[in-house]
Motif scaffolding. Structure first.
Motif, PDB file in Angstrom:
ATOM      1  N   ARG A 260       0.791  -1.232   0.000  1.00 36.20           N
ATOM      2  CA  ARG A 260       0.000   0.000   0.000  1.00 36.20           C
ATOM      3  C   ARG A 260       0.825   1.285   0.000  1.00 36.20           C
ATOM      4  NH1 ARG A 260      -3.582  -2.487   4.859  1.00 36.20           N
ATOM      5  NH2 ARG A 260      -4.472  -4.248   3.698  1.00 36.20           N
ATOM      6  N   PRO A 261       1.919   1.365   0.764  1.00 34.70           N
ATOM      7  CA  PRO A 261       2.702   2.610   0.710  1.00 34.70           C
ATOM      8  C   PRO A 261       3.249   2.925  -0.676  1.00 34.70           C
ATOM      9  CG  PRO A 261       3.298   1.330   2.653  1.00 34.70           C
ATOM     10  CD  PRO A 261       2.447   0.444   1.790  1.00 34.70           C
ATOM     11  N   ASP A 262       3.365   1.902  -1.542  1.00 35.62           N
ATOM     12  CA  ASP A 262       3.910   2.115  -2.879  1.00 35.62           C
ATOM     13  C   ASP A 262       2.819   2.364  -3.916  1.00 35.62           C
ATOM     14  OD1 ASP A 262       6.621   1.858  -2.170  1.00 35.62           O
ATOM     15  OD2 ASP A 262       6.424  -0.323  -2.120  1.00 35.62           O
ATOM     16  N   ALA A 263       1.595   2.639  -3.461  1.00 37.07           N
ATOM     17  CA  ALA A 263       0.532   2.985  -4.410  1.00 37.07           C
ATOM     18  C   ALA A 263       0.916   4.204  -5.236  1.00 37.07           C
ATOM     19  CB  ALA A 263      -0.771   3.238  -3.649  1.00 37.07           C
ATOM     20  N   ARG A 264       1.753   5.045  -4.672  1.00 38.07           N
ATOM     21  CA  ARG A 264       2.182   6.255  -5.395  1.00 38.07           C
ATOM     22  C   ARG A 264       3.018   5.929  -6.623  1.00 38.07           C
ATOM     23  NH1 ARG A 264       5.385   5.367  -1.087  1.00 38.07           N
ATOM     24  NH2 ARG A 264       7.666   5.483  -1.370  1.00 38.07           N
ATOM     25  N   THR A 265       3.607   4.730  -6.687  1.00 38.40           N
ATOM     26  CA  THR A 265       4.449   4.362  -7.829  1.00 38.40           C
ATOM     27  C   THR A 265       3.693   3.549  -8.875  1.00 38.40           C
ATOM     28  OG1 THR A 265       5.232   2.285  -6.842  1.00 38.40           O
ATOM     29  CG2 THR A 265       6.447   4.305  -6.276  1.00 38.40           C
ATOM     30  N   VAL A 266       2.438   3.217  -8.608  1.00 39.30           N
ATOM     31  CA  VAL A 266       1.676   2.357  -9.518  1.00 39.30           C
ATOM     32  C   VAL A 266       1.414   3.090 -10.833  1.00 39.30           C
ATOM     33  CG1 VAL A 266      -0.545   1.201  -9.885  1.00 39.30           C
ATOM     34  CG2 VAL A 266       0.611   1.016  -7.672  1.00 39.30           C
ATOM     35  N   ARG A 267       1.819   2.473 -11.945  1.00 39.26           N
ATOM     36  CA  ARG A 267       1.560   3.026 -13.279  1.00 39.26           C
ATOM     37  C   ARG A 267       0.346   2.366 -13.922  1.00 39.26           C
ATOM     38  NH1 ARG A 267       6.268   5.596 -15.238  1.00 39.26           N
ATOM     39  NH2 ARG A 267       8.145   5.149 -14.008  1.00 39.26           N
ATOM     40  N   ALA A 268      -0.031   1.182 -13.451  1.00 40.74           N
ATOM     41  CA  ALA A 268      -1.095   0.409 -14.071  1.00 40.74           C
ATOM     42  C   ALA A 268      -2.458   0.879 -13.577  1.00 40.74           C
ATOM     43  CB  ALA A 268      -0.910  -1.075 -13.736  1.00 40.74           C
ATOM     44  N   SER A 269      -3.472   0.709 -14.413  1.00 43.59           N
ATOM     45  CA  SER A 269      -4.847   0.842 -13.927  1.00 43.59           C
ATOM     46  C   SER A 269      -5.179  -0.401 -13.109  1.00 43.59           C
ATOM     47  CB  SER A 269      -5.814   0.992 -15.093  1.00 43.59           C
ATOM     48  OG  SER A 269      -5.800  -0.180 -15.898  1.00 43.59           O
ATOM     49  N   VAL A 270      -6.230  -0.320 -12.297  1.00 46.26           N
ATOM     50  CA  VAL A 270      -6.559  -1.413 -11.374  1.00 46.26           C
ATOM     51  C   VAL A 270      -8.064  -1.676 -11.420  1.00 46.26           C
ATOM     52  CG1 VAL A 270      -6.453  -2.245  -9.002  1.00 46.26           C
ATOM     53  CG2 VAL A 270      -4.639  -0.750  -9.876  1.00 46.26           C
ATOM     54  N   PHE A 271      -8.431  -2.914 -11.695  1.00 44.10           N
ATOM     55  CA  PHE A 271      -9.827  -3.357 -11.683  1.00 44.10           C
ATOM     56  C   PHE A 271      -9.939  -4.424 -10.607  1.00 44.10           C
ATOM     57  CE2 PHE A 271     -13.375  -5.336 -14.578  1.00 44.10           C
ATOM     58  CZ  PHE A 271     -14.294  -5.167 -13.569  1.00 44.10           C
ATOM     59  N   ILE A 272     -10.544  -4.067  -9.480  1.00 52.40           N
ATOM     60  CA  ILE A 272     -10.623  -4.947  -8.310  1.00 52.40           C
ATOM     61  C   ILE A 272     -11.959  -5.687  -8.288  1.00 52.40           C
ATOM     62  CG2 ILE A 272     -10.861  -4.945  -5.784  1.00 52.40           C
ATOM     63  CD1 ILE A 272      -8.814  -2.683  -5.699  1.00 52.40           C
ATOM     64  N   ALA A 273     -11.914  -6.959  -7.931  1.00 54.61           N
ATOM     65  CA  ALA A 273     -13.124  -7.739  -7.659  1.00 54.61           C
ATOM     66  C   ALA A 273     -12.935  -8.435  -6.315  1.00 54.61           C
ATOM     67  CB  ALA A 273     -13.379  -8.757  -8.770  1.00 54.61           C
ATOM     68  N   HIS A 274     -13.953  -8.365  -5.467  1.00 54.78           N
ATOM     69  CA  HIS A 274     -13.790  -8.926  -4.119  1.00 54.78           C
ATOM     70  C   HIS A 274     -15.155  -9.266  -3.526  1.00 54.78           C
ATOM     71  CE1 HIS A 274     -10.360  -9.178  -1.169  1.00 54.78           C
ATOM     72  NE2 HIS A 274     -11.376  -9.518  -0.396  1.00 54.78           N
ATOM     73  N   GLY A 275     -15.214 -10.386  -2.811  1.00 53.41           N
ATOM     74  CA  GLY A 275     -16.423 -10.764  -2.104  1.00 53.41           C
ATOM     75  C   GLY A 275     -16.569  -9.975  -0.812  1.00 53.41           C
ATOM     76  N   LEU A 276     -17.729  -9.394  -0.600  1.00 53.91           N
ATOM     77  CA  LEU A 276     -17.967  -8.626   0.623  1.00 53.91           C
ATOM     78  C   LEU A 276     -17.953  -9.501   1.864  1.00 53.91           C
ATOM     79  CD1 LEU A 276     -20.756  -6.248  -0.714  1.00 53.91           C
ATOM     80  CD2 LEU A 276     -18.557  -5.506   0.246  1.00 53.91           C
ATOM     81  N   ASN A 277     -18.164 -10.796   1.680  1.00 58.09           N
ATOM     82  CA  ASN A 277     -18.170 -11.723   2.816  1.00 58.09           C
ATOM     83  C   ASN A 277     -16.974 -12.674   2.780  1.00 58.09           C
ATOM     84  OD1 ASN A 277     -20.697 -11.005   4.233  1.00 58.09           O
ATOM     85  ND2 ASN A 277     -21.640 -11.543   2.269  1.00 58.09           N
ATOM     86  N   ASP A 278     -15.871 -12.183   2.221  1.00 59.87           N
ATOM     87  CA  ASP A 278     -14.653 -12.995   2.155  1.00 59.87           C
ATOM     88  C   ASP A 278     -14.022 -13.051   3.540  1.00 59.87           C
ATOM     89  OD1 ASP A 278     -12.255 -14.263   1.545  1.00 59.87           O
ATOM     90  OD2 ASP A 278     -11.973 -13.154  -0.325  1.00 59.87           O
ATOM     91  N   THR A 279     -14.027 -14.224   4.153  1.00 64.08           N
ATOM     92  CA  THR A 279     -13.412 -14.399   5.466  1.00 64.08           C
ATOM     93  C   THR A 279     -12.001 -14.956   5.365  1.00 64.08           C
ATOM     94  OG1 THR A 279     -14.472 -16.573   5.646  1.00 64.08           O
ATOM     95  CG2 THR A 279     -15.622 -14.706   6.666  1.00 64.08           C
ATOM     96  N   ASN A 280     -11.529 -15.193   4.147  1.00 61.14           N
ATOM     97  CA  ASN A 280     -10.153 -15.626   3.919  1.00 61.14           C
ATOM     98  C   ASN A 280      -9.291 -14.394   3.689  1.00 61.14           C
ATOM     99  OD1 ASN A 280      -7.735 -16.609   2.877  1.00 61.14           O
ATOM    100  ND2 ASN A 280      -8.692 -18.208   1.654  1.00 61.14           N
ATOM    101  N   VAL A 281      -9.420 -13.781   2.527  1.00 62.29           N
ATOM    102  CA  VAL A 281      -8.773 -12.493   2.261  1.00 62.29           C
ATOM    103  C   VAL A 281      -9.829 -11.425   2.529  1.00 62.29           C
ATOM    104  CG1 VAL A 281      -7.592 -11.071   0.551  1.00 62.29           C
ATOM    105  CG2 VAL A 281      -7.253 -13.547   0.557  1.00 62.29           C
ATOM    106  N   THR A 282      -9.803 -10.858   3.704  1.00 64.70           N
ATOM    107  CA  THR A 282     -10.896 -10.008   4.153  1.00 64.70           C
ATOM    108  C   THR A 282     -10.909  -8.676   3.403  1.00 64.70           C
ATOM    109  OG1 THR A 282      -9.554  -9.071   5.931  1.00 64.70           O
ATOM    110  CG2 THR A 282     -10.848 -11.050   6.446  1.00 64.70           C
ATOM    111  N   THR A 283     -12.007  -7.957   3.549  1.00 65.86           N
ATOM    112  CA  THR A 283     -12.184  -6.729   2.771  1.00 65.86           C
ATOM    113  C   THR A 283     -11.276  -5.587   3.219  1.00 65.86           C
ATOM    114  OG1 THR A 283     -14.057  -6.138   4.192  1.00 65.86           O
ATOM    115  CG2 THR A 283     -14.557  -7.243   2.104  1.00 65.86           C
ATOM    116  N   THR A 284     -10.568  -5.732   4.335  1.00 66.40           N
ATOM    117  CA  THR A 284      -9.539  -4.742   4.666  1.00 66.40           C
ATOM    118  C   THR A 284      -8.507  -4.670   3.543  1.00 66.40           C
ATOM    119  OG1 THR A 284      -9.771  -4.869   7.055  1.00 66.40           O
ATOM    120  CG2 THR A 284      -7.618  -4.251   6.223  1.00 66.40           C
ATOM    121  N   GLN A 285      -8.225  -5.794   2.922  1.00 65.40           N
ATOM    122  CA  GLN A 285      -7.243  -5.827   1.838  1.00 65.40           C
ATOM    123  C   GLN A 285      -7.660  -4.948   0.667  1.00 65.40           C
ATOM    124  OE1 GLN A 285      -4.379  -7.305   2.158  1.00 65.40           O
ATOM    125  NE2 GLN A 285      -4.760  -8.490   4.001  1.00 65.40           N
TER     126      GLN A 285
END
Length: 609
Positions: A260-285
């Protein structure tokens, strides 16, 4: 069903031009800048490729869709657990998932990269660390002429057939690698599509100082390693020491694995998909990564759905493939198809009901809700309540029977809400407490008490049910089938559901890197942050706040035996309240009705499948 293409015409807007059966298949070893297996030679990652032959013969360069994964041999990908399969010459005859079948005929190459230390790559898996990320970055550098590649016979391999533009995609650990590579700012990476992916390995393995699972990184290394016994002993020792299970502190090891601290260096666009009830990789991520990307104005798009650790291909298949096709067309081929002028966010508000919105989280008002003697309301209350740690309580017992006193928990209930209430973003609870031990864990839950149809995200597939029918997504060959079992949402009627959860190890309340033991004679104010969410509390439902200590359902419990006194006047729940509420039109796909209520999975989970 080899060769069948059963995709609706409305989905196939970019008609295939090339033959998948005649495509060029090759395997390249790309040299990385590291040697963490200490054999005196730069480590190499294997990049297995399939690309359109007709484009190569005509001198047409093509962009690349890439999935970098540690799972290609140990475990498989997708609901059907597909693995790479090889011909005698070492080239891949079957690639997992549908990306190759769909995108190669549409003028892309597909690259499946074995993460360092897994499958046929050398080096040693360091679980989100420099080796893992820089090795995949090297593959992108090779596609852009900046790194060396070799065929199996040792001859040099170049990627003159590539435009150099790469789109990374992947679910879980695969998507986590995409996040990490994007954070390097590597040139040529035009877009990433992280699905259910990690942006901070600390927040995956630790919940604000609470240890989720012990020796987890050593376990993950061993689970995915493709190296001979003994080759990676030094690396596993580093994983064990660096992850520091004894404290739960945030340290240099975790900082290396925090993108996350290196978000300032990201050159790529980002398309995120995530389950709102993901208890494995939680939505904090996704919540923290999304916010960091927004701060630095990274072009982005997001899908959020009601399932758990699930690919949108298995939730809303036709619409997902159509959207992904247009996303790559825009970012990898430069076709102005209008996708970046469409709403940024797509949210499944309730089973099968989707809403497109201009942004996420929705604009909201931070509403303080006061804690009373068993109540939630707008007026402050006086007095104190206390409770003692009960490590035997699992989540089901913690949230059941809200009107019955249960030792080991505090329950606060609102009145039935007079109109639907939408909460979008990150809620928190601030507690003024006195603790009779040097520390304890705090676990908090928001609960929706009221009967409704809900996605059964605790089932084996994360909230979907596999059908006996198949549909095909691209071109097939005799060895690589583009057809997959259809799925529908698993929907149950329940009288309550946990909406979101949060944890805090109390001695870490002021600093994740420098814990401070608590003085039993002193009052402390500490805030526990919930996992980001987007939910609607329906008219007449009751909102519950449950506060407990040890959590055997989602963490490696460390019972403290502590008694905690809570000052009600100094405590509050803060909700990001948004409106107005739009539920959306239902999708046409039918739901499956079962009699099972959602159950949380076990605490020790692997970011897989």
């Amino acid at each position: 069903m080899a060769g069948a293409v059963l995709v609706a015409p409305s989905i196939a807007r970019a008609a295939p031009r090339y033959s998948y059966a005649d495509a060029i298949r090759e395997s390249v070893q790309v040299e990385t800048p590291l040697d963490n297996d200490a054999d005196g030679r730069p480590d190499r990652v294997v990049v297995d490729l399939v690309r359109p032959r007709e484009a190569a013969e005509r001198g047409i360069r093509v962009p690349v869709v890439m999935v970098a994964s540690p799972y290609y041999q140990c475990c498989g990908r997708g609901l059907e657990n597909e693995r790479k399969e090889y011909a005698d010459d070492g080239t891949v005859t079957q690639f997992p998932l549908y990306y190759d079948n769909w995108f190669v005929p549409r003028g892309y190459a597909f690259a499946a990269v074995d993460a360092a230390g897994t499958s046929r790559s050398t080096g040693c898996a360091d679980v989100g660390g420099r080796e893992e990320i820089l090795a995949v970055k090297a593959a992108i550098d090779w596609l852009n002429g900046r790194a060396r590649g070799f065929h199996a016979d040792g001859t040099g391999a170049s990627a003159g057939w590539s435009t150099g533009r790469v789109g990374m995609i992947g679910k879980s650990w695969d998507g986590s690698i995409a996040n990490g590579v994007a954070a390097t700012g590597v040139r040529g990476l035009a877009t990433i599509v992280p699905i259910s992916a990690i942006s901070s390995w600390y927040d995956y393995s630790r919940y604000a100082g609470v240890v989720r699972s012990r020796r987890h990184h050593v376990y993950l290394h061993n689970y995915t390693s493709g190296r001979p016994a003994g080759v990676c002993t030094a690396v596993t020792s580093e994983l064990s020491a660096g992850s520091d299970d004894a404290t739960g502190d945030y340290n240099a090891y975790w900082a290396e694995r925090d993108f996350r601290p290196d978000a300032r260096t990201v050159r790529a666009s980002v398309f995120i998909a995530h389950g709102l009830n993901d208890t494995n990789v939680t939505t904090t991520q996704v919540g923290a990564w999304w916010s960091a990307l927004a701060k630095h104005r990274v072009p982005r798009k997001i899908w959020l759905y009601q399932q758990a650790h699930t690919d949108p291909f298995d939730v809303r298949r036709a619409e997902w493939v159509r959207t992904l096709d247009r996303w790559f067309e825009y970012w990898l081929k430069g076709v102005d198809n209008g996708i970046m002028r469409e709403p940024q966010a797509t949210v499944e508000r309730a089973p099968g009901r989707w809403v497109d919105e201009p942004s996420w989280p929705a604009p909201s008002l931070q509403v303080p809700v006061r804690l009373g003697n068993g109540t939630l309301g707008l007026r402050p209350a006086a007095g104190t309540v206390s409770f003692t740690d009960d490590p035997s309580l699992g989540e089901s017992a913690l949230v059941a029977q809200p009107n019955t006193p249960v030792a080991g928990r505090l329950m606060f209930l609102s009145a039935p809400v007079p109109t639907s209430l939408r909460v979008s973003g990150t809620a928190s609870v601030t507690l003024r407490v006195r603790v009779d031990r040097p520390t304890t864990n705090f676990s908090v839950r928001l609960v929706d008490y009221g009967t409704a149809d809900r996605v059964n995200y605790g089932n084996a597939a994360g909230g979907v049910v596999r059908q006996t029918t198949e549909s095909c997504w691209g071109q097939s060959t005799a060895t690589d089938d583009a057809c997959y079992f259809d799925t529908v949402e698993d929907v149950v009627s329940t009288d309550h559901a946990v909406i979101t959860r949060g944890w805090l190890e109390a001695s870490h309340h002021a600093s994740l890197s420098s814990p401070t033991p608590l003085d039993p004679d002193r009052w402390y104010t500490m805030t526990v942050t919930f996992q980001p969410h987007d939910f609607v509390l329906a008219t007449g439902h009751v909102l519950g706040l449950v506060v407990s200590q040890s959590d055997r359902s989602f963490t490696s419990p460390t019972p403290s035996g502590a008694t905690v006194e809570v000052d009600l006047a100094g405590s509050r729940l803060t909700l990001p309240v948004a409106g107005p509420v739009r539920i959306g039109e239902p999708d046409r796909a039918p739901a499956v009705t079962t009699s099972r209520a959602p159950d949380p999975p076990a605490a020790d989970v692997v970011p897989h499948a």
